[in-house]
Scaffold this motif. Structure first.
Motif, PDB file in Angstrom:
ATOM      1  N   THR A  16       0.853  -1.197   0.000  1.00 28.25           N
ATOM      2  CA  THR A  16       0.000   0.000   0.000  1.00 28.25           C
ATOM      3  C   THR A  16       0.888   1.246   0.000  1.00 28.25           C
ATOM      4  O   THR A  16       2.079   1.180   0.319  1.00 28.25           O
ATOM      5  N   ILE A  17       0.291   2.366  -0.328  1.00 27.65           N
ATOM      6  CA  ILE A  17       1.013   3.635  -0.287  1.00 27.65           C
ATOM      7  C   ILE A  17       1.519   3.900   1.130  1.00 27.65           C
ATOM      8  O   ILE A  17       2.653   4.328   1.325  1.00 27.65           O
ATOM      9  N   ASP A  18       0.689   3.615   2.125  1.00 28.04           N
ATOM     10  CA  ASP A  18       1.097   3.821   3.517  1.00 28.04           C
ATOM     11  C   ASP A  18       2.300   2.956   3.885  1.00 28.04           C
ATOM     12  O   ASP A  18       3.213   3.415   4.563  1.00 28.04           O
ATOM     13  N   LEU A  19       2.311   1.701   3.438  1.00 29.76           N
ATOM     14  CA  LEU A  19       3.430   0.804   3.702  1.00 29.76           C
ATOM     15  C   LEU A  19       4.712   1.358   3.069  1.00 29.76           C
ATOM     16  O   LEU A  19       5.770   1.366   3.689  1.00 29.76           O
ATOM     17  N   LEU A  20       4.603   1.837   1.836  1.00 27.48           N
ATOM     18  CA  LEU A  20       5.759   2.390   1.143  1.00 27.48           C
ATOM     19  C   LEU A  20       6.283   3.630   1.866  1.00 27.48           C
ATOM     20  O   LEU A  20       7.486   3.775   2.078  1.00 27.48           O
ATOM     21  N   LYS A  21       5.380   4.520   2.252  1.00 27.64           N
ATOM     22  CA  LYS A  21       5.786   5.744   2.957  1.00 27.64           C
ATOM     23  C   LYS A  21       6.398   5.427   4.317  1.00 27.64           C
ATOM     24  O   LYS A  21       7.430   6.000   4.679  1.00 27.64           O
ATOM     25  N   LYS A  22       5.784   4.524   5.053  1.00 26.91           N
ATOM     26  CA  LYS A  22       6.266   4.160   6.389  1.00 26.91           C
ATOM     27  C   LYS A  22       7.691   3.615   6.337  1.00 26.91           C
ATOM     28  O   LYS A  22       8.508   3.887   7.222  1.00 26.91           O
ATOM     29  N   ASN A  23       8.002   2.852   5.303  1.00 27.24           N
ATOM     30  CA  ASN A  23       9.313   2.244   5.152  1.00 27.24           C
ATOM     31  C   ASN A  23      10.254   3.064   4.259  1.00 27.24           C
ATOM     32  O   ASN A  23      11.325   2.594   3.894  1.00 27.24           O
ATOM     33  N   LYS A  24       9.821   4.275   3.887  1.00 31.92           N
ATOM     34  CA  LYS A  24      10.617   5.188   3.054  1.00 31.92           C
ATOM     35  C   LYS A  24      11.071   4.513   1.759  1.00 31.92           C
ATOM     36  O   LYS A  24      12.209   4.649   1.322  1.00 31.92           O
ATOM     37  N   ILE A  25      10.152   3.760   1.165  1.00 31.06           N
ATOM     38  CA  ILE A  25      10.447   3.036  -0.081  1.00 31.06           C
ATOM     39  C   ILE A  25      10.058   3.919  -1.255  1.00 31.06           C
ATOM     40  O   ILE A  25       8.919   4.355  -1.366  1.00 31.06           O
ATOM     41  N   LYS A  26      11.019   4.166  -2.141  1.00 35.62           N
ATOM     42  CA  LYS A  26      10.768   5.004  -3.314  1.00 35.62           C
ATOM     43  C   LYS A  26      10.684   4.191  -4.596  1.00 35.62           C
ATOM     44  O   LYS A  26      10.311   4.704  -5.636  1.00 35.62           O
ATOM     45  N   GLY A  27      11.060   2.910  -4.530  1.00 37.83           N
ATOM     46  CA  GLY A  27      11.006   2.040  -5.700  1.00 37.83           C
ATOM     47  C   GLY A  27      10.898   0.591  -5.268  1.00 37.83           C
ATOM     48  O   GLY A  27      11.218   0.251  -4.135  1.00 37.83           O
ATOM     49  N   LEU A  28      10.446  -0.249  -6.166  1.00 34.10           N
ATOM     50  CA  LEU A  28      10.252  -1.672  -5.857  1.00 34.10           C
ATOM     51  C   LEU A  28      10.920  -2.540  -6.901  1.00 34.10           C
ATOM     52  O   LEU A  28      10.949  -2.204  -8.076  1.00 34.10           O
ATOM     53  N   ILE A  29      11.458  -3.658  -6.452  1.00 35.19           N
ATOM     54  CA  ILE A  29      11.880  -4.729  -7.344  1.00 35.19           C
ATOM     55  C   ILE A  29      11.074  -5.949  -6.930  1.00 35.19           C
ATOM     56  O   ILE A  29      11.193  -6.418  -5.809  1.00 35.19           O
ATOM     57  N   LEU A  30      10.224  -6.416  -7.808  1.00 39.97           N
ATOM     58  CA  LEU A  30       9.381  -7.572  -7.512  1.00 39.97           C
ATOM     59  C   LEU A  30       9.937  -8.790  -8.234  1.00 39.97           C
ATOM     60  O   LEU A  30       9.985  -8.833  -9.454  1.00 39.97           O
TER      61      LEU A  30
END
Length: 51
Positions: A16-30
């Motif tokens: 989720t957007i909240d999960l990304l913001k909480k963990n300061k994630i700006k990009g993903l590798i899936l």
């Protein structure tokens, strides 16, 4: 430099957007098919030459 996951989720829908913001994630590798790192977190030989 080694690339290892720092967060594991059971389903991509848990991102989720909240999960990304909480963990300061700006990009993903899936790695949905384990082509980069296998289930036991072993970096595959072909990836060693790329990093």
């Amino acid at each position: 430099m080694k690339l290892y996951p720092k967060l594991y989720l059971n389903n991509v829908k848990e991102i989720t957007i909240d999960l990304l913001k909480k963990n300061k994630i700006k990009g993903l590798i899936l790695d949905i098919d384990n082509t980069l790192i296998d289930f036991d977190k072993v970096l595959l030989n072909r990836m060693r030459t790329m990093v």
